[in-house]
Every structure is written in C-alpha cells, then in structure tokens.
Design a protein around this motif. Structure first.
Motif, PDB file in Angstrom:
ATOM      1  N   ASP A 174      36.269  35.035  38.712  1.00 46.79           N
ATOM      2  CA  ASP A 174      36.934  36.181  38.237  1.00 46.79           C
ATOM      3  C   ASP A 174      37.006  37.313  39.599  1.00 46.79           C
ATOM      4  O   ASP A 174      37.981  37.806  39.650  1.00 46.79           O
ATOM      5  CB  ASP A 174      35.908  36.982  37.241  1.00 46.79           C
ATOM      6  N   ARG A 175      36.134  37.354  40.419  1.00 49.05           N
ATOM      7  CA  ARG A 175      36.127  38.276  41.756  1.00 49.05           C
ATOM      8  C   ARG A 175      37.454  37.668  42.487  1.00 49.05           C
ATOM      9  O   ARG A 175      38.064  38.865  42.979  1.00 49.05           O
ATOM     10  CB  ARG A 175      34.783  38.284  42.288  1.00 49.05           C
ATOM     11  N   ASP A 176      37.301  36.477  42.586  1.00 44.81           N
ATOM     12  CA  ASP A 176      38.378  36.056  43.477  1.00 44.81           C
ATOM     13  C   ASP A 176      39.865  36.386  42.992  1.00 44.81           C
ATOM     14  O   ASP A 176      40.854  36.896  43.595  1.00 44.81           O
ATOM     15  CB  ASP A 176      38.224  34.525  43.860  1.00 44.81           C
TER      16      ASP A 176
ATOM     17  N   ARG B   7      44.645  39.626  42.651  1.00 47.85           N
ATOM     18  CA  ARG B   7      45.610  40.596  41.996  1.00 47.85           C
ATOM     19  C   ARG B   7      45.913  41.715  42.910  1.00 47.85           C
ATOM     20  O   ARG B   7      46.829  42.107  42.780  1.00 47.85           O
ATOM     21  CB  ARG B   7      45.010  40.496  40.536  1.00 47.85           C
ATOM     22  N   SER B   8      44.538  42.055  43.135  1.00 49.65           N
ATOM     23  CA  SER B   8      45.016  43.503  43.970  1.00 49.65           C
ATOM     24  C   SER B   8      45.704  43.371  45.253  1.00 49.65           C
ATOM     25  O   SER B   8      46.583  44.092  45.664  1.00 49.65           O
ATOM     26  CB  SER B   8      43.409  43.941  44.295  1.00 49.65           C
ATOM     27  N   ALA B   9      45.586  42.147  46.068  1.00 52.80           N
ATOM     28  CA  ALA B   9      46.214  41.928  47.137  1.00 52.80           C
ATOM     29  C   ALA B   9      47.762  41.804  46.818  1.00 52.80           C
ATOM     30  O   ALA B   9      48.641  42.240  47.453  1.00 52.80           O
ATOM     31  CB  ALA B   9      45.801  40.702  47.689  1.00 52.80           C
ATOM     32  N   GLU B  10      48.116  41.156  45.550  1.00 51.91           N
ATOM     33  CA  GLU B  10      49.247  40.817  45.363  1.00 51.91           C
ATOM     34  C   GLU B  10      50.057  42.251  44.614  1.00 51.91           C
ATOM     35  O   GLU B  10      51.127  42.416  45.152  1.00 51.91           O
ATOM     36  CB  GLU B  10      49.480  39.782  43.921  1.00 51.91           C
ATOM     37  N   THR B  11      49.270  42.940  44.218  1.00 50.89           N
ATOM     38  CA  THR B  11      49.835  44.383  43.802  1.00 50.89           C
ATOM     39  C   THR B  11      50.029  45.260  44.920  1.00 50.89           C
ATOM     40  O   THR B  11      51.202  45.932  45.081  1.00 50.89           O
ATOM     41  CB  THR B  11      48.658  45.045  42.978  1.00 50.89           C
ATOM     42  N   ARG B  12      49.262  45.137  45.970  1.00 54.26           N
ATOM     43  CA  ARG B  12      49.709  45.797  47.223  1.00 54.26           C
ATOM     44  C   ARG B  12      50.783  45.136  48.083  1.00 54.26           C
ATOM     45  O   ARG B  12      51.724  46.048  48.437  1.00 54.26           O
ATOM     46  CB  ARG B  12      48.373  45.830  48.196  1.00 54.26           C
ATOM     47  N   TYR B  13      51.096  44.127  47.917  1.00 54.96           N
ATOM     48  CA  TYR B  13      51.932  43.397  48.648  1.00 54.96           C
ATOM     49  C   TYR B  13      53.323  43.903  47.825  1.00 54.96           C
ATOM     50  O   TYR B  13      54.379  44.108  48.472  1.00 54.96           O
ATOM     51  CB  TYR B  13      51.972  41.827  48.550  1.00 54.96           C
TER      52      TYR B  13
END
Length: 474
Positions: free
Chosen positions: A144-146, A151-157
């Motif tokens: 879940d943490r990964d 998801r956070s990295a994809e959102t920033r991207y």
C-alpha cells in the motif's frame, strides 16, 4: 460434526487415564474446568506451546477468565455457557497470557461432561497462523505504501507533463503513433476532449521539414541516442524537434519535444557547419579548454573532465587551469607568456593531475583569440601517456629532484635545505622551458624570464645546462 454410531461398544470401558490420554492427543492444549469456571488441570500436546506458557501450574484453582487477555474474557464465558447440541459448539479465538505477559493465540472449543458439570476446553495452537497473518499484513501495508508513492509520483509527473510550456508528445516507436500529449501539444495538434484524435505529428510541419523529422525518428530508433533537428512548422514558424528514446513495459517509445528557438537579439546563431564543429570539439577524445586572460576556465569538453577526474563541467568553471596543469605557477605562465609574445604554441610537454591523484602525460597546443573584451586562450590537450619521453639535453648534469624525491627528504634534512632544493628545481624547470620555447635562443630566453644575459649564463653554468666555456660567454 458427526459423532460415533456406537461409542459404548466400540470404545469399551475407558478409565480416567485412557480418557486423559485421548483428550491430550486430541488438542495442542486441553484445560479441565469445573462447574464454577475454575481451572482444575492442564495438559499439553505441543512442547513449544508448553514452554511458551511456562508456569501454568499457577492457573490451578483460578478462574479460566483470569488466565486470558481482557478482550478474550467474553469469549471464554460464552464457551463455558451451556453449548447445547454438539454440532453447534463454536470455536473461538482466545489469547492466553504467558508468564512474560505476551498474548498466545489459541483456538478453543469446550465440551461439557455429563457428570459433575465439568467441561473440557480443547485448544489448537495459532501462533504460526498468527505469524503468517502478521507477515501478510506487513506485506500488504508495504504494498500500500509503494502504491501510494507510485500514485504520488505519477500525479506529479502528470502535473509537470501537462504544465510544461513546450509541446511534448510520446510516440509509439514502432507505429509512430501519438500515444500521449500535454496541453501545449494538444493546442498545436488541434486535439480536444471531444476530438481526441486531431492531426498526426508530421502534419504540423512544412512539406520540406517532414522528411527531416522522419529521418530524425528513424535515426533515434536505430541508434537509441537522443538527437534533434531544426525545421519549419506548417505556418512557417521555426522550431527545434528534440527526440529521445525510452522503453516502458517491454515497448519502445520516443519522447518528442518541440522547442521554439531563443529569439534573443543578442544571441549568436551559428551556421549549421559551425554548430557541428562545436559538437565535434565537445566529443573529440582530446581534451579542449578555453580560459580567460586570468587563466580561469570558461568552458571545457568531456575529455578534459575525464582527464581531471571531474563529474561535471560546473566543477571546472571559474577554476584556474594551473590547478590541474603541470607545475603550479610555472608552466601555465610560460605558456601564456609565449602566447602573448609569439603566437600559437605547439607540442608543449607537461602533465595533468586528476582530482584523485591520477597523473597523465600530455602535449598541449595553445592559441589566443580576441573576443572583443580581451584575449581568451584555447588549449588542446592530448594524452601521450608513456609513448613520448622528454629527450635528455646535452650537457645535462644530475637530474633534478622530483616532488616525490623532495617529499622523501622531509624529516631527514632541515626545512631551509628543502626550500632551497625546491627553489632550485623550479628555477631549473623554468629555464629549461624557456630554452625549449625559444629554440635554445638564450637572449630570448633571458628576456622571457626577466633576467640579464649574464645572470642567465650564470644559472646555466650552475645547473649544467647547455655548452658553455668555463670562462663564460664570449
């Protein structure tokens, strides 16, 4: 649950010892409870469980509810209540308290005996299952943490990708189809949420530029290296197309960025041939460095960075070249003086010292150019390694001590003698370098060194350089 059909005839007369053996064998732990709910006896079929619950003798005579964790007491009370039919007897998860105060998970079911109102609680050890469940829970939490980080990295991207002012497209390398675009590219291609297809990539370029873009994409696919080309859009605007290959999920893609050239009026636009020449200088195997009039580095190519053991060009910018070149304070000054007075210098032998101690024997060719504000100096530095050895000059006496030899004398001779020896080494090197640069013209060498001819002859005789008569020059 299906009971025996004829237990009296099949089991025969069982005494208490046989019944105890059967009860012990039927479970990992068995507890005898009286009608008041107190523990009367305990038996273990699991040695590890017995060790975990060491000190269970203290349970005898105590209510069973006092030997379990507080959250398990209602479950014990439910087990000791009249269970009704045998088929309806439930199994409940009970946490027993060990002598260390830890909770030991056990799955219990209770059977009330017909005589005396006593009951037998059969327990199954759940420690291994609990450990597996705990590891599963930790693995799930890690996943879940990964996933959250992804998801956070994809959102920033996605946010950066869409807010990028330059049009950016992602192409399928095989089909050359646009798979993803940012907002700037959508505006250029005419894509909208209602009309997602829009135009193809090549349609936005002028007819003459489409072939160049096709060759660019083909070259990127074939070589796997990023490249760029400058073409015209369909409306006549000048644009630079950058293409970079990458792989994702075993598929090849090309990242295409459309950059508008800098329209600064002071910018210098080089012809295509000169631009290629600069690229070649950047990638040649020989080091190339440009310094200002103060000897500080203005730019350097990748070969010099490797030779000086630097990670990037920023580490070299603004630093004096003599930091890495030859004898500090001597050879660079000789080179600079020769450039100012006599023009280009060729095949000047010296060495380059890396940041981590590597020493490379090199030859330097140098030239000075006026840039409108003052002179700047260009140095082409070629690694000659062990191939070239400096020839011995005729009439040379003993070889001068090296820095390593001087270092070995520390602690053996006084400091003033070391300083005098070091001064002699530097003085001899400067005289030899001046003679080399002037083609053994001693008058010019004396002028370059700021000495009178008589003083130069005295030093030549002192160091055994050149062919001088014993009574001095004629």
């Amino acid at each position: 649950m299906k009971a025996f059909k004829a237990p009296k005839s099949s089991l025969g007369d069982l005494d208490a010892e046989a019944a105890a053996t059967l009860i012990t064998a039927a479970a990992d732990i068995a507890i005898i409870i009286d009608s008041a709910g107190a523990v009367r006896d305990v038996a273990f079929n699991s040695e590890s469980l017995a060790q975990e619950l060491a000190g269970q003798d203290s349970w005898l005579g105590r209510p069973w509810t006092d030997t379990v964790a507080p959250d398990s007491r209602p479950k014990v009370e439910a087990l000791l209540a009249d269970p009704g039919e045998a088929a309806a007897r439930p199994w409940r998860h009970v946490n027993l308290l060990s002598a260390r105060g830890a909770s030991v998970p056990v799955l219990f079911s209770a059977v009330r005996l017909s005589k005396g109102g006593r009951a037998v609680a059969f327990g199954r050890d759940l420690r291994q299952l609990s450990a597996l469940q705990q590891r599963l829970l930790e693995a799930q939490q890690s996943l879940d943490r990964d996933y959250s980080r992804l998801r956070s990295a994809e959102t920033r991207y996605r946010l950066l990708f869409q807010l990028w002012s330059d049009p950016v497209l992602i192409l399928d390398a095989a089909a050359q189809k646009v798979t993803e675009t940012n907002q700037a590219a959508d505006a250029l291609l005419g894509r909208t949420p209602r009309r997602p297809q829009g135009r193809e990539l090549l349609d936005i370029f002028a007819a003459k530029g489409r072939e160049s873009v096709e060759m660019l994409l083909a070259g990127v696919r074939a070589t796997g290296r990023a490249d760029e080309v400058r073409v015209l859009l369909e409306d006549g605007k000048d644009i630079v197309v950058h293409a970079s290959p990458f792989r994702q999920e075993n598929a090849a893609y090309i990242l295409v960025r459309l950059a508008i050239p800098n329209a600064d009026a002071n910018a210098i636009v080089l012809p295509k041939a000169k631009s290629k020449l600069l690229k070649l200088v950047e990638n040649v195997p020989d080091a190339f460095v440009v310094t200002g009039p103060d000897g500080r580095i203005m730019t350097a190519n990748a070969a010099f960075l490797d030779m000086a053991q630097l990670a990037n060009e920023e580490q070299a910018l603004g630093e004096p070249l003599e930091r890495w070149l030859g004898q500090p304070g001597v050879e660079l000054e000789v080179l600079t003086a020769s450039l100012r007075q006599r023009g280009p210098v060729r095949l000047f032998s010296t060495s380059v010292r890396g940041e981590f101690g590597a020493v490379t024997e090199v030859e330097i060719s140098a030239v000075s150019v006026m840039n409108g504000v003052g002179p700047c100096y260009g140095y082409a530095i070629r690694d000659v390694g062990p191939r070239v050895a400096p020839p011995m000059r005729p009439g040379t006496g003993r070889a001068p001590r090296s820095v390593e030899q001087l270092t070995e004398l520390i602690g053996q001779v006084p400091l003033k003698d070391l300083v005098r020896e070091a001064t002699d080494v530097i003085e001899r090197l400067c005289i030899e370098a001046a003679l080399e640069l002037t083609g053994d013209n001693r008058a010019s060498a004396a002028e370059m060194l700021g000495l009178s001819r008589q003083s130069l002859y005295v030093k030549l005789r002192r160091y055994g350089l050149g062919d001088l008569p014993a009574d001095g020059p004629e």
